[in-house]
Design a protein around this motif. Structure first.
Motif, PDB file in Angstrom:
ATOM      1  N   ASP A 238     -35.992 -10.693  -9.178  1.00 45.95           N
ATOM      2  CA  ASP A 238     -35.696 -11.012 -10.572  1.00 45.95           C
ATOM      3  C   ASP A 238     -36.118 -12.458 -10.807  1.00 45.95           C
ATOM      4  O   ASP A 238     -35.805 -13.330  -9.999  1.00 45.95           O
ATOM      5  CB  ASP A 238     -34.197 -10.866 -10.848  1.00 45.95           C
ATOM      6  CG  ASP A 238     -33.887 -11.058 -12.314  1.00 45.95           C
ATOM      7  OD1 ASP A 238     -33.781 -10.054 -13.038  1.00 45.95           O
ATOM      8  OD2 ASP A 238     -33.753 -12.231 -12.753  1.00 45.95           O
TER       9      ASP A 238
ATOM     10  N   ARG B 164     -38.289  -9.072 -26.958  1.00 42.97           N
ATOM     11  CA  ARG B 164     -37.426  -9.186 -25.779  1.00 42.97           C
ATOM     12  C   ARG B 164     -36.066  -8.512 -25.999  1.00 42.97           C
ATOM     13  O   ARG B 164     -35.521  -7.875 -25.120  1.00 42.97           O
ATOM     14  CB  ARG B 164     -37.233 -10.666 -25.443  1.00 42.97           C
ATOM     15  CG  ARG B 164     -36.161 -10.966 -24.396  1.00 42.97           C
ATOM     16  CD  ARG B 164     -36.672 -10.783 -23.004  1.00 42.97           C
ATOM     17  NE  ARG B 164     -35.634 -11.110 -22.014  1.00 42.97           N
ATOM     18  CZ  ARG B 164     -35.802 -10.985 -20.710  1.00 42.97           C
ATOM     19  NH1 ARG B 164     -36.933 -10.557 -20.211  1.00 42.97           N
ATOM     20  NH2 ARG B 164     -34.833 -11.286 -19.869  1.00 42.97           N
TER      21      ARG B 164
ATOM     22  N   HIS C 282     -35.118 -14.779 -12.666  1.00 41.31           N
ATOM     23  CA  HIS C 282     -34.102 -15.833 -12.821  1.00 41.31           C
ATOM     24  C   HIS C 282     -33.324 -16.129 -11.544  1.00 41.31           C
ATOM     25  O   HIS C 282     -32.271 -16.775 -11.578  1.00 41.31           O
ATOM     26  CB  HIS C 282     -33.170 -15.514 -13.998  1.00 41.31           C
ATOM     27  CG  HIS C 282     -33.877 -15.651 -15.305  1.00 41.31           C
ATOM     28  ND1 HIS C 282     -34.287 -14.566 -16.039  1.00 41.31           N
ATOM     29  CD2 HIS C 282     -34.320 -16.743 -15.966  1.00 41.31           C
ATOM     30  CE1 HIS C 282     -34.940 -14.981 -17.105  1.00 41.31           C
ATOM     31  NE2 HIS C 282     -34.976 -16.295 -17.096  1.00 41.31           N
TER      32      HIS C 282
ATOM     33  N   ASN D 216     -24.808 -13.656 -20.791  1.00 41.79           N
ATOM     34  CA  ASN D 216     -25.939 -13.433 -19.868  1.00 41.79           C
ATOM     35  C   ASN D 216     -25.842 -14.332 -18.648  1.00 41.79           C
ATOM     36  O   ASN D 216     -24.844 -15.043 -18.478  1.00 41.79           O
ATOM     37  CB  ASN D 216     -27.304 -13.467 -20.587  1.00 41.79           C
ATOM     38  CG  ASN D 216     -28.143 -14.716 -20.322  1.00 41.79           C
ATOM     39  OD1 ASN D 216     -27.651 -15.813 -20.368  1.00 41.79           O
ATOM     40  ND2 ASN D 216     -29.388 -14.512 -20.030  1.00 41.79           N
ATOM     41  N   CYS D 217     -26.889 -14.312 -17.799  1.00 38.21           N
ATOM     42  CA  CYS D 217     -26.773 -15.015 -16.517  1.00 38.21           C
ATOM     43  C   CYS D 217     -26.860 -16.518 -16.677  1.00 38.21           C
ATOM     44  O   CYS D 217     -26.475 -17.261 -15.781  1.00 38.21           O
ATOM     45  CB  CYS D 217     -27.818 -14.507 -15.534  1.00 38.21           C
ATOM     46  SG  CYS D 217     -29.518 -14.759 -16.086  1.00 38.21           S
TER      47      CYS D 217
ATOM     48  N   HIS E   8     -27.054 -12.943 -10.722  1.00 36.70           N
ATOM     49  CA  HIS E   8     -27.075 -14.361 -10.339  1.00 36.70           C
ATOM     50  C   HIS E   8     -25.675 -14.967 -10.427  1.00 36.70           C
ATOM     51  O   HIS E   8     -25.290 -15.795  -9.599  1.00 36.70           O
ATOM     52  CB  HIS E   8     -28.074 -15.127 -11.200  1.00 36.70           C
ATOM     53  CG  HIS E   8     -29.411 -14.455 -11.243  1.00 36.70           C
ATOM     54  ND1 HIS E   8     -30.129 -14.236 -10.093  1.00 36.70           N
ATOM     55  CD2 HIS E   8     -30.109 -13.895 -12.249  1.00 36.70           C
ATOM     56  CE1 HIS E   8     -31.238 -13.579 -10.410  1.00 36.70           C
ATOM     57  NE2 HIS E   8     -31.255 -13.359 -11.712  1.00 36.70           N
TER      58      HIS E   8
ATOM     59  N   CYS F  75     -30.003  -8.642 -23.466  1.00 36.20           N
ATOM     60  CA  CYS F  75     -30.749  -9.843 -23.060  1.00 36.20           C
ATOM     61  C   CYS F  75     -32.200  -9.507 -22.790  1.00 36.20           C
ATOM     62  O   CYS F  75     -33.092 -10.280 -23.100  1.00 36.20           O
ATOM     63  CB  CYS F  75     -30.101 -10.481 -21.841  1.00 36.20           C
ATOM     64  SG  CYS F  75     -31.100 -11.753 -21.091  1.00 36.20           S
ATOM     65  N   PHE F  76     -32.451  -8.319 -22.203  1.00 38.46           N
ATOM     66  CA  PHE F  76     -33.845  -7.913 -21.951  1.00 38.46           C
ATOM     67  C   PHE F  76     -34.218  -6.665 -22.749  1.00 38.46           C
ATOM     68  O   PHE F  76     -35.205  -5.998 -22.454  1.00 38.46           O
ATOM     69  CB  PHE F  76     -34.089  -7.692 -20.451  1.00 38.46           C
ATOM     70  CG  PHE F  76     -33.576  -6.364 -19.937  1.00 38.46           C
ATOM     71  CD1 PHE F  76     -32.223  -6.136 -19.822  1.00 38.46           C
ATOM     72  CD2 PHE F  76     -34.448  -5.349 -19.601  1.00 38.46           C
ATOM     73  CE1 PHE F  76     -31.742  -4.903 -19.367  1.00 38.46           C
ATOM     74  CE2 PHE F  76     -33.978  -4.115 -19.146  1.00 38.46           C
ATOM     75  CZ  PHE F  76     -32.621  -3.901 -19.028  1.00 38.46           C
TER      76      PHE F  76
ATOM     77  N   CYS G 229     -26.746  -6.950 -18.185  1.00 41.08           N
ATOM     78  CA  CYS G 229     -27.937  -7.600 -18.731  1.00 41.08           C
ATOM     79  C   CYS G 229     -28.156  -7.159 -20.181  1.00 41.08           C
ATOM     80  O   CYS G 229     -28.556  -7.932 -21.022  1.00 41.08           O
ATOM     81  CB  CYS G 229     -29.156  -7.263 -17.889  1.00 41.08           C
ATOM     82  SG  CYS G 229     -29.116  -8.054 -16.283  1.00 41.08           S
TER      83      CYS G 229
ATOM     84  N   ASN H 212     -32.037 -16.635 -22.145  1.00 45.19           N
ATOM     85  CA  ASN H 212     -33.080 -17.552 -21.685  1.00 45.19           C
ATOM     86  C   ASN H 212     -34.484 -17.227 -22.205  1.00 45.19           C
ATOM     87  O   ASN H 212     -35.410 -17.979 -21.986  1.00 45.19           O
ATOM     88  CB  ASN H 212     -33.097 -17.584 -20.149  1.00 45.19           C
ATOM     89  CG  ASN H 212     -32.782 -16.217 -19.569  1.00 45.19           C
ATOM     90  OD1 ASN H 212     -33.190 -15.198 -20.124  1.00 45.19           O
ATOM     91  ND2 ASN H 212     -32.055 -16.177 -18.477  1.00 45.19           N
TER      92      ASN H 212
ATOM     93  N   HIS I  57     -28.790  -4.198 -14.787  1.00 49.31           N
ATOM     94  CA  HIS I  57     -29.705  -4.228 -15.931  1.00 49.31           C
ATOM     95  C   HIS I  57     -29.405  -3.128 -16.954  1.00 49.31           C
ATOM     96  O   HIS I  57     -28.924  -3.414 -18.040  1.00 49.31           O
ATOM     97  CB  HIS I  57     -31.157  -4.208 -15.457  1.00 49.31           C
ATOM     98  CG  HIS I  57     -31.690  -5.579 -15.174  1.00 49.31           C
ATOM     99  ND1 HIS I  57     -31.193  -6.363 -14.161  1.00 49.31           N
ATOM    100  CD2 HIS I  57     -32.643  -6.313 -15.777  1.00 49.31           C
ATOM    101  CE1 HIS I  57     -31.827  -7.533 -14.167  1.00 49.31           C
ATOM    102  NE2 HIS I  57     -32.720  -7.522 -15.141  1.00 49.31           N
TER     103      HIS I  57
ATOM    104  N   ILE J 204     -23.414  -9.651 -13.610  1.00 45.53           N
ATOM    105  CA  ILE J 204     -24.837  -9.985 -13.611  1.00 45.53           C
ATOM    106  C   ILE J 204     -25.163 -10.690 -12.288  1.00 45.53           C
ATOM    107  O   ILE J 204     -24.465 -11.610 -11.870  1.00 45.53           O
ATOM    108  CB  ILE J 204     -25.190 -10.862 -14.828  1.00 45.53           C
ATOM    109  CG1 ILE J 204     -24.791 -10.127 -16.121  1.00 45.53           C
ATOM    110  CG2 ILE J 204     -26.674 -11.185 -14.826  1.00 45.53           C
ATOM    111  CD1 ILE J 204     -24.918 -10.952 -17.385  1.00 45.53           C
TER     112      ILE J 204
HETATM  113  S1  SF4 Z   1     -32.086 -12.994 -17.833  1.00 45.55           S
HETATM  114 FE1  SF4 Z   1     -30.987 -11.336 -18.817  1.00 45.55          FE
HETATM  115  S2  SF4 Z   1     -31.915  -9.527 -17.902  1.00 45.55           S
HETATM  116 FE2  SF4 Z   1     -32.438 -11.215 -16.552  1.00 45.55          FE
HETATM  117  S3  SF4 Z   1     -30.805 -11.280 -14.984  1.00 45.55           S
HETATM  118 FE3  SF4 Z   1     -30.218 -12.666 -16.656  1.00 45.55          FE
HETATM  119  S4  SF4 Z   1     -28.911 -11.428 -17.976  1.00 45.55           S
HETATM  120 FE4  SF4 Z   1     -30.091 -10.034 -16.695  1.00 45.55          FE
END
Ligand code: SF4
Lengths: 168, 424
Positions: free
Chosen positions: B122, B387, B124, B298-299, B103, B362-363, B359, B381, B66, B101
């Motif tokens: 998490d 965000r 996701h 991102n993921c 996932h 993305c966050f 990450c 996402n 993250h 990342i």
């Molecule tokens: S949504 Fe964004 S912050 Fe969450 S695991 Fe995926 S890349 Fe990381």
């Protein structure tokens, strides 16, 4: 199980649906470990002035699908640290609801009561009776499954787990 | 008795002899994951529970992703705790530069097989449903109990059957399929439900595309979004894992709470407009919106499939002067593969920034957060207010073709127009 007691507090109202955990506690503060510091960032992306209403025992009143999005436990941690006794809403996102239960923070679904509550209203939640009083007017709440009610009243998942460890 | 796929998986992971939607049961996990944000809190809670060691070190992994690379001393401390704890407990740890990342790494490295229960710190974690697992996001205290006992409590969810029919149209990817589902269900419509993705349109998807679909299941409020395992899954897992598994699907006549059908023959690219993944518009309705930053990765959409789609637009073109572009390969392996294929060169030559897998923005953690008043397009996402940085910034979610096309044009456009306008 600890003796059941009703929860009382004055209402802080977030009159919106689909409030996400990013606005309740933005990502850039996720590296703060101490709940007492976390509470200084509660509602940061939504309306930081809501923090001024966090005086004494409060009940947070919310709309539909409250707490959607991230699994960040920082949100209920900050709420507890800030003196919020209960979250009362029309409906909740799943991970947020679990997090409250796991931290022993009362969370109750009562759409009519949530609709009736104005800022500053006196709220009384009796989860066992399944009722929520708003300024003395009684509304029905959705019954909490006994497992969840037990866990909340035990103080959350940590004490629940401690009992499990003690029992071998 | 006819059961859904999710019910079958849960039944195989509980002591209960029978389960019904709404029952609260204890579920055993095959895999427990946390990251630099959820990890340290979980470790402390596990200690408070009075349990010094994890239930099974071979079923636990930690990923620093993250605030990585650390943006400040506080974030560095979180990663130090994650690393020290993982070493002490003897569990797998993906450090900076070693994984990516969470996932994406877990899928790539064969941690998950069909039929697994995955508990992740998490939201996701639902991404792993792409491989036919019941994978669900939990908060840190839940993760603590999973680490301690290998179990979590779960209210048995009902299943919404999502059928994709027909074939994908040009410039449509997994992202558009799931945005169409969220548009139909709403951001709370999947709460306490599992989404199960079936139909010829679902079966035709690659694992990269299925990952993109499952990743956003939680954006409809769902516990997870699951694809029944098939030949595509088997091929993907070959060489990634030695674990055995059997393909399962919902029984004929299984009780679904609801059925949703998406006709891919009629589906074009979609955009989630600010500030909700449920605020879905067609690409046509978003044409002309100026863009200050495009964020690809991102993921959900940082796979080789995505990077190739983006490179198709960037090849021989440059990022518009109004716009910045950031590319985030989801894992170190994807980064290297993109390097070997020349994609990274294409991106850098076009004037894009290529980030290490993280990450990041993305966050709103770092590596490209937005200023007040800026408009972004992202393959991520979530486009909630604030965000990706300032609460006064606006984020549009889109697939990789559309995001890359916007980077080149400096505004949201049809990717075909970019390809036609400046021949590469
Ligand atoms: S949504 Fe964004 S912050 Fe969450 S695991 Fe995926 S890349 Fe990381």
């Amino acid at each position: 199980m600890t003796a059941a007691r009703a929860i009382e507090g004055s209402a802080i109202v977030i009159d919106q649906d689909d409030v996400d955990t990013d606005v309740l506690y933005p990502g850039s503060f996720l590296n703060i470990p101490d709940p007492d510091q976390k509470k200084n960032h509660l509602f940061e992306g939504l309306d930081p002035s809501l923090r001024d209403q966090l005086v004494g025992d409060t009940v947070l009143v919310v709309g539909e699908n409250f707490g959607m999005g991230s699994s960040r436990e920082h949100v209920p941690q900050a709420m507890k640290a800030a003196g919020i006794q209960c979250v009362l809403g029309k409906s909740f996102a799943r991970i947020f609801e679990r997090n409250c239960v796991n931290l022993g923070l009362m969370i109750i679904t009562a759409p009519e009561a949530a609709k009736a509550a104005r800022p500053g209203a006196q709220i009384r939640v009796d989860a066992h009776a399944g009722t929520v009083d708003v300024d003395g007017v009684s509304f029905e709440a959705r019954p909490l499954p006994p497992f969840m009610l037990d866990m909340i009243e035990a103080g959350g998942l940590v004490p629940w787990a401690q009992r499990r460890v003690a029992a071998g | 008795m006819s059961r859904t796929l999710a019910e079958k998986i849960l039944l195989a992971h509980t002591e209960a002899e029978e389960i019904q939607p709404g029952d609260i049961v204890m579920i055993r996990c095959d895999l427990v994951m946390a990251n630099d944000i959820s990890g340290s809190v979980a470790f402390r809670e596990m200690e408070r529970m009075g349990v010094p060691r994890v239930f099974d070190p071979s079923k636990v992994l930690m990923v620093a992703d993250h605030f990585m690379p650390a943006k400040d001393a506080k974030s560095a401390e979180l990663q130090r705790i994650l690393k020290t704890w993982s070493k002490d407990q003897g569990v797998a740890f993906y450090d900076q530069g070693r994984g990516g990342i969470e996932h994406a790494v877990m899928v790539e490295d064969g941690w998950v097989v069909p039929g697994d229960v995955v508990a992740g710190g998490d939201s996701h974690t639902c991404t792993h449903g792409a491989l036919g697992a019941f994978a669900t996001g939990l908060g840190s205290t839940d993760v603590a109990a999973c680490l301690a006992f290998g179990e979590f409590w779960q209210s048995v969810p009902a299943t919404i059957r999502v059928e994709f029919t027909g074939s994908k149209q040009p410039f449509v990817s997994g992202k558009d399929l799931i945005l169409a589902v969220i548009a139909e269900l709403g951001v709370g419509g999947g709460t306490n439900h599992v989404l199960e993705f079936v139909g010829d349109g679902a079966e035709a998807l690659t694992i990269d595309e299925r990952l993109a679909v499952s990743n956003l299941a939680v954006e409809a409020g769902s516990e997870t979004g699951i694809f029944p395992a098939d030949e595509v899954t088997r091929e993907y897992l070959e060489g990634r894992t030695d674990r055995t598994w059997t393909p399962e699907r919902s029984d004929p006549g299984a009780p679904f709470a609801r059925e949703v059908r998406i006709d891919l023959d009629a589906l074009g690219p979609l955009i989630a407009m600010p500030h909700s993944p449920g605020n879905v518009a067609s690409l046509d309705d978003a044409i002309g919106i100026p863009i200050d930053q495009a964020y690809i990765g991102n993921c959900s959409n940082g796979t080789m499939t995505d990077l190739r789609q983006a490179a198709q637009l960037f090849e021989g073109r440059t990022v518009h002067e109004r716009c910045r572009a950031i590319i985030v390969p989801a894992t170190a392996k994807i980064y290297r593969e993109a390097l070997a294929e020349g994609l990274i060169d294409t991106f850098v030559e076009a004037g894009a920034v290529v980030s290490t897998p993280t990450c990041g923005a993305c966050f709103g953690g770092g590596m490209g957060v937005l200023a007040a008043g800026e408009k972004a397009i992202a393959t991520t996402n979530r486009n909630f207010k604030g965000r990706m940085g300032s609460p006064e910034a606006e984020v549009h979610l889109a697939n990789s073709w559309v995001a890359a096309a916007a980077a080149v044009a400096g505004e949201i456009v049809d990717p075909q127009d970019v390809l036609d306008a400046v021949p590469a």
